[in-house]
Write a protein that holds these residues in place. Structure first.
Motif, PDB file in Angstrom:
ATOM      1  N   PRO A 159       0.947  -1.315  -0.002  1.00 35.15           N
ATOM      2  CA  PRO A 159      -0.003  -0.044  -0.009  1.00 35.15           C
ATOM      3  C   PRO A 159       0.938   1.206   0.017  1.00 35.15           C
ATOM      4  CG  PRO A 159      -0.834  -1.478   1.673  1.00 35.15           C
ATOM      5  CD  PRO A 159       0.509  -2.012   1.254  1.00 35.15           C
ATOM      6  N   SER A 160       0.314   2.267  -0.549  1.00 28.86           N
ATOM      7  CA  SER A 160       0.964   3.625  -0.618  1.00 28.86           C
ATOM      8  C   SER A 160       0.931   4.244   0.939  1.00 28.86           C
ATOM      9  CB  SER A 160       0.239   4.495  -1.553  1.00 28.86           C
ATOM     10  OG  SER A 160      -1.005   4.768  -1.162  1.00 28.86           O
ATOM     11  N   LYS A 161       1.911   4.903   1.007  1.00 29.59           N
ATOM     12  CA  LYS A 161       2.114   5.340   2.601  1.00 29.59           C
ATOM     13  C   LYS A 161       1.170   6.664   2.708  1.00 29.59           C
ATOM     14  CE  LYS A 161       7.072   3.942   2.604  1.00 29.59           C
ATOM     15  NZ  LYS A 161       8.351   4.582   2.745  1.00 29.59           N
ATOM     16  N   ARG A 163      -1.918   7.046   2.214  1.00 34.69           N
ATOM     17  CA  ARG A 163      -2.959   7.112   1.423  1.00 34.69           C
ATOM     18  C   ARG A 163      -3.373   5.961   0.560  1.00 34.69           C
ATOM     19  NH1 ARG A 163       0.231  11.154  -0.628  1.00 34.69           N
ATOM     20  NH2 ARG A 163       0.747  10.355  -2.867  1.00 34.69           N
ATOM     21  N   ARG A 164      -4.499   5.705  -0.051  1.00 40.68           N
ATOM     22  CA  ARG A 164      -4.868   4.660  -0.521  1.00 40.68           C
ATOM     23  C   ARG A 164      -4.743   4.596  -2.080  1.00 40.68           C
ATOM     24  NH1 ARG A 164     -10.380   2.626   2.409  1.00 40.68           N
ATOM     25  NH2 ARG A 164      -9.641   2.081   4.522  1.00 40.68           N
ATOM     26  N   GLU A 165      -4.345   5.714  -2.665  1.00 35.84           N
ATOM     27  CA  GLU A 165      -4.129   5.769  -4.001  1.00 35.84           C
ATOM     28  C   GLU A 165      -2.610   6.431  -4.306  1.00 35.84           C
ATOM     29  OE1 GLU A 165      -5.510   9.887  -2.210  1.00 35.84           O
ATOM     30  OE2 GLU A 165      -6.536   7.849  -2.374  1.00 35.84           O
ATOM     31  N   TRP A 166      -2.371   6.210  -5.705  1.00 43.59           N
ATOM     32  CA  TRP A 166      -1.078   6.450  -6.115  1.00 43.59           C
ATOM     33  C   TRP A 166      -0.918   7.617  -7.229  1.00 43.59           C
ATOM     34  CZ3 TRP A 166      -2.269   1.590  -5.197  1.00 43.59           C
ATOM     35  CH2 TRP A 166      -1.568   0.899  -4.294  1.00 43.59           C
ATOM     36  N   ILE A 349      -1.829  -1.139 -10.882  1.00 42.34           N
ATOM     37  CA  ILE A 349      -2.289   0.127 -10.253  1.00 42.34           C
ATOM     38  C   ILE A 349      -2.885   1.082 -10.955  1.00 42.34           C
ATOM     39  CG2 ILE A 349      -0.860  -0.385  -8.195  1.00 42.34           C
ATOM     40  CD1 ILE A 349       0.727   2.174  -8.955  1.00 42.34           C
TER      41      ILE A 349
END
Length: 618
Positions: A159-161, A163-166, A349
């Protein structure tokens, strides 16, 4: 008894012929029997024929004396033909007379001039910098069941640090866990993995950085440089157990590619085995060590000719049966050579546009200066975009190339991967006409000229070891010596590519060669500071078991790391062929496909003719 029979002929001396009979011809005036009389007649006839034989012998002697040179040439030709026939028969019936090597790495790697203390210190640093984790067990004791299996291994997108999106400008991290063929987790590192993030619909791709945690886990890190869906691809090139075998072969068997030279004098010719390191105690050697660089090269001395009669150099072949049965199982196409590892969950992603604290550019990609990463560039719409601050120009028309190279002299030195650049240019630019030097195909040297725009492009292969078909001895030149002969200047471009033919030798051999080239480059830049020097790095290639033992990507990766380290900080530029082949979706090849070569040439020309900065008016 022996009887003398005398015969006289007009104009000839009397000849004595001794005829041996079992009985007396005459005894007390008595007539001899008929059969004895016949013997006497035969003996008299024999005396007549003897004069004819003598005449023919004298005639033959006179003919021989008058034509002795022709006879000698014919005899030499006959000997040569018989010798060559014997050699062919021997080579087809018994193994080639190759040297028996002592499996000692110091024998080959430390030939040549003795390095200075500074050179030895640099060599130790370079070797330490490319040190590769070794498996806990020796490769000879490891079965295939205990080796890394790409089918049982898995990767997961972390998972991104925060938050849930990239977003563009973020870094994507992937965790890889290796398992063996029994499905058990590996507890040590050393596997050779490649990582790529790509978007086929956008013609986009970037190479990832792989970190070995030395416990069976690996991290792959990717910069996010464009928007949209992006897919992760992890590939096992070689297991750690296979890498251990490759390391052993590199240090112990520098003879697994062998070379040969033809020696000729008149009609007499011989072929002997050559290499950078030959055991000196098996038979006499011809020493062809370069007088200027001290680069060693030897051939076994011909049996009938001198060392000065060598006329060419060629690849002899590849040794077979280098692996044990257990080791051979570690090199199987489709099983454990360049096989993709599957994801335990999603393998892609969705990348969103950059956040407010990051700057967007055209196409939803990020400015290079806003993201500090190890990637040197990436593809977008199949066009390479460097991340080192150099603006990549597109040379889609031959006229643009001609305009860029006007009044330039381009020298290309190295292996066939830079010869491919020469071939691309003369194909793409019609005005650039190849001048026929009657050089062997795919060997060179080659030269192309555009007299209208005053452009000269030249290619020459590097000195031995070189695995080309046949190179005449007079055309065997070391790059450092060639560079010392250049005047240089602002209209001179030097392109160097030297790596593919050094993979079978210990790394120390490659370090020594690059050290000579680096010194020559520095001398060139000192006397002609405006000279442009460009390095072409190694690239990936298609692998099977046989190619892996001689030209594995693992060998190329190690040599490429040494090249970058030795020229770091110098006023030279790099075309990163390694990352350009990792990041692209097309299959790997020693000579990359045209679209990749086009991007390499565009990168080179962008160095030669950089985009002019727009002046701001106030």
């Amino acid at each position: 008894m022996t009887v003398d029979v005398r015969s006289k002929m007009e104009g000839h001396p009397v000849m004595r012929i001794k005829c041996c009979f079992h009985h007396v011809v005459m005894a007390g005036g008595k007539m001899v029997p008929d059969h004895e009389r016949q013997k006497v007649i035969m003996c008299r006839n024999l005396s007549k024929y003897a004069l004819i034989f003598l005449f023919l012998a004298l005639s033959g002697l006179i003919f021989l004396l008058r034509n002795i040179q022709s006879v000698e040439n014919w005899n030499c030709h006959t000997i040569s033909a018989l010798y060559q026939l014997q050699s062919r028969i021997q080579s087809s019936v018994i193994p080639v007379g190759l040297p028996t090597y002592y499996h000692n790495r110091t024998f080959c790697s430390h030939l040549g001039q003795k390095p200075s203390p500074e050179d030895e210190l640099e060599e130790r640093y370079l070797l330490d910098s490319i040190a590769w984790p070794e498996p806990t067990l020796q490769s000879t004791s490891v079965s295939m069941r205990q080796s890394s299996d790409p089918v049982h291994s898995l990767f997961a997108i972390l998972p991104s640090k925060g938050r849930r999106e990239w977003h563009v400008g973020d870094q994507l991290e992937v965790l890889v866990q290796m398992h063996d063929f029994q499905g058990r987790p590996k507890r040590y590192g050393g596997d050779f993995l490649l990582a790529r993030l790509h978007s086929p619909d956008r013609g986009a791709g970037v190479a990832g950085t792989v970190q070995d945690h030395k416990n069976g886990f690996y991290s792959a890190l990717f910069p996010l440089l464009w928007t949209g869906s992006a897919q992760v691809e992890i590939t096992l090139v070689h297991s750690s157990e296979a890498v251990a075998v490759l390391r052993r072969l590199r240090e112990e068997r520098p003879d697994r590619v062998f070379f040969k030279s033809l020696f000729r004098l008149g009609f007499l010719s011989e072929t002997t085995v050559c290499n950078m390191c030959l055991p000196p105690d098996q038979q006499p050697l011809c020493n062809y060590t370069d007088l200027y660089t001290g680069e060693p090269w030897y051939c076994y001395k011909p049996k009938m000719l001198s060392c000065e009669t060598r006329i060419n150099h060629a690849k002899g072949g590849y040794l077979k049966h280098l692996l044990t049965n257990k080791e051979a199982l570690l090199f199987q196409s489709g099983v454990n050579i360049k096989v993709h590892i599957h994801a335990s969950g999603p393998d892609r992603i969705n990348v969103l546009p950059p956040t407010k604290d990051k700057t967007e550019v055209d196409g939803g990609t990020i400015k290079p200066e806003s993201f500090k990463i190890e990637a040197s560039g990436y593809y977008y719409r199949d066009s390479w975009r460097p991340l080192d601050g150099v603006k990549m120009r597109q040379f889609n028309e031959s006229s643009a190339v001609t305009q860029c190279l006007r009044n330039k002299v381009i020298y290309m030195y190295g292996d066939s991967t830079v010869r491919q650049w020469f071939e691309y240019l003369i194909t793409f630019v019609p005005e650039l006409k190849e001048f026929n030097l009657h050089s062997p195909k795919n060997v060179g040297p080659f030269m192309a000229v555009d007299s209208t725009h005053n452009i000269l492009v030249k290619y020459r292969c590097h000195g031995p070891p070189i695995r080309f078909t046949t190179v005449t001895s007079s055309e065997l030149r070391y790059i450092s010596n060639e560079l010392d002969g250049l005047a240089g200047g602002p209209n001179t471009v030097v392109v160097l590519s030297i790596w593919a033919h050094f993979s079978t030798f210990p790394v120390e051999v490659y370090i020594r060669r690059l050290r000579h080239i680096r010194r020559a480059v520095l001398r060139l830049l000192d006397r002609a500071p405006g000279t442009l020097v460009v390095l072409r790095s190694a690239n990936l290639q298609a692998l099977d078991q046989e190619v892996s033992l001689y030209n594995s990507d693992w060998y190329s990766l190690q040599l490429d790391a040494v090249l970058r380290a030795m020229f770091k900080g110098l006023n030279v530029l790099l075309v990163d062929a390694w990352q350009m082949t990792v990041a692209h979706h097309l299959p790997h090849a020693l000579h990359p496909p045209p679209i990749i070569v086009k991007n390499m040439i565009n990168m080179l020309l962008s160095y030669v003719c950089p985009e002019k900065k727009k002046t701001q008016h106030t």
